[in-house]
Scaffold this active site. Structure first.
Site, short mmCIF file in Angstrom:
data_model
loop_
_atom_site.label_atom_id
_atom_site.label_comp_id
_atom_site.label_asym_id
_atom_site.label_seq_id
_atom_site.Cartn_x
_atom_site.Cartn_y
_atom_site.Cartn_z
N GLY A 32 -6.75 6.28 2.58
CA GLY A 32 -5.51 6.21 3.33
C GLY A 32 -4.71 4.98 2.92
CB CYS A 33 -2.26 2.97 4.80
SG CYS A 33 -1.33 1.43 4.68
CG PHE A 34 -2.77 0.00 -0.52
CD1 PHE A 34 -1.72 -0.33 0.32
CD2 PHE A 34 -2.50 0.18 -1.87
CE1 PHE A 34 -0.43 -0.49 -0.16
CE2 PHE A 34 -1.21 0.02 -2.38
CZ PHE A 34 -0.18 -0.32 -1.52
CB CYS A 36 -5.78 0.65 7.06
SG CYS A 36 -4.30 1.13 7.97
#
Length: 201
Positions: A32-34, A36
């Site tokens: 997912g979003c890097f 995070c």
């Protein structure tokens, strides 16, 4: 019911890990979003460096704007440098499966697109074998309500993301996305790995 951590411990395969004798080794994950994932893995004792970037695509030197279109084939990913004498690749895999939902195809929460896919980019045959082993065992034990869709692919070219993406959470904790998306995920992650955190040492 067994916890994920207990299951991974029970099913740890007897696979030789040549990196055990090395001072440091590398791992690359997409979850997912890097922003995070970087924040989560930076918490772990034995992890010395986490870099956000792009990998798994077909366009050279991609920019964040280009990757966000989903047309470059890249995933937002993190490159990890770790000390295998302190934290093993098995433990990093455990953290990877806790850090996100590996059953969501091309998305994590409200972040949608192939750039947010779940993927393990292996650096060696041993890493590939372990990744495939854990996915198979987690599916066999029905740890998740749906089958795992994590891609397992060889690590090829990793492109470091723009400077403002690096250490994003720690530098932007008051930003809305950090407060409402990253912080809750990070707190959950830290509870699971409370005995493996840098701050607990």
């Amino acid at each position: 019911m067994l916890t994920l951590a207990c299951l991974l411990l029970l099913f740890t395969p007897q696979i030789a890990q040549s990196a055990e004798s090395a001072k440091t080794d590398s791992a690359t994950f997409a979850a997912g979003c890097f922003w995070c994932v970087e924040a989560q893995f930076l918490q772990l004792e034995g992890v010395s460096k986490v870099v956000s970037g792009y990998t798994g695509g077909h366009v050279a030197n991609p920019t964040y704007k280009a990757v966000c279109t989903g047309k470059t084939g890249h995933a937002e990913a993190i490159s990890i440098v770790y000390d295998p004498a302190v934290i093993t690749y098995d433990e990093l895999l455990e953290a990877f499966f806790v850090a996100h939902d590996p059953t969501q195809l091309n998305r994590q929460g409200n972040d949608v697109g192939t750039q947010y896919r779940s993927a393990i980019f292996y650096h060696s045959a041993a890493q590939k074998e372990k990744a495939e082993y854990y996915i198979r065992k987690l599916d066999e034990e029905n740890i998740y309500p749906k089958k795992i869709v994590t891609e397992v692919a060889p690590m090829e070219k990793f492109y470091v993301a723009e400077e403002y993406h690096q250490n994003y959470y720690n530098l932007n904790k008051n930003q809305g996305y950090c407060q409402f998306v990253i912080t809750p995920k990070l707190e959950k992650f830290k509870k699971v790995f409370k005995d493996k955190l840098k701050e607990s040492k």
